[in-house]
Scaffold this active site. Structure first.
Site: not given
Length: 248
Positions: A112, A224, A226
């Site tokens: 990001c 994202h 993660e």
């Protein structure tokens, strides 16, 4: 029998205010993802001075540039707009780390804001509001339920002949042309850094991922990965390849 050495991954932190105090902060989702795939995370604050970077990089086997609610200052890429959510300290640290890491062939993963920092560090520019520029609305859901906020929102289409396609073929994916991602951003790539290679695009044509040919691992993604990385198949590939490259 000696223990397997885990690669040390440096993660850039952000300036935040908490109860009147100025602090350095980092979402634990990133730290957990590094740990889950075999790395040892350490946090790199903007207090690190330019003349200390070589010592820092001597310790790090890889670097992760995470997302943030702040944005890269427009003057970094000759942008003409005003930006209220700045973190100039992070800008300076991240951009210098990215450029030095390339020279040293240190694996880098940008997510990001980190993806956008990579593009700026390599001569690209950013669009401050893609939803006002003919693209779809990529902003995050206002839901406080993380499962809803980070839920898959749209597919990305994989570019032919790139690193992502190679990974998907090696993983024996049935569909090597696209996969689903979440979306939590309002800014995006305007012009791509000239040495970067596009790896994936959104259905509206917005660049969602790139790599830098010639590096062990230099990958940026706009979404994202993660979030729930151990449960997402492409996140597994992304982080496994990152940690493996940092281990070499």
């Amino acid at each position: 029998m000696s223990e397997i050495r885990k690669p040390i991954i440096g993660l850039v932190s952000c300036k935040k205010e908490l109860a009147g105090y100025q602090i350095q902060a980092l979402n634990e989702f990133y730290l957990q993802a590094v740990k889950d795939f075999g790395g040892t995370p350490i946090i790199l604050p903007s207090a690190i001075e330019a003349d200390e970077l070589d010592r820092v990089l001597a310790v790090c086997d890889g670097l992760l540039f995470p997302g943030s609610h702040s944005n890269v200052a427009p003057h970094r890429y000759n942008g003409a707009h005003e930006e209220k959510k700045k973190d100039e300290g992070r800008d300076e640290l991240a951009i210098q780390l990215i450029r030095r890491a390339i020279d040293m062939n240190i694996p880098c993963l940008g997510i990001c804001r980190g993806f956008q920092e990579m593009n700026v560090a390599l001569g690209g520019s950013l669009n401050p509001a893609v939803h006002e520029s003919g693209f779809d609305d990529h902003r995050e859901s206002e839901s406080k339920d993380f499962a809803e906020k980070y839920a898959a929102a749209h597919p990305v289409f994989v570019e032919k002949g790139g690193t992502f396609e190679q990974w998907l073929v090696s993983a024996q994916w049935t569909d090597t042309e696209k996969f689903q991602v979440n979306t939590l951003h309002n800014q995006g790539v305007e012009t791509l850094g000239p040495t970067l290679r596009v790896e994936a695009k959104a259905p509206d044509g917005l660049i969602e991922a790139f790599s830098l040919p010639g590096q062990k691992y230099f990958v940026g993604v706009q979404w994202h990965p993660e979030w729930a990385a151990k449960q997402n198949h492409f996140s597994q590939i992304l982080f496994k390849e990152f940690i493996m490259s940092a281990s070499q």
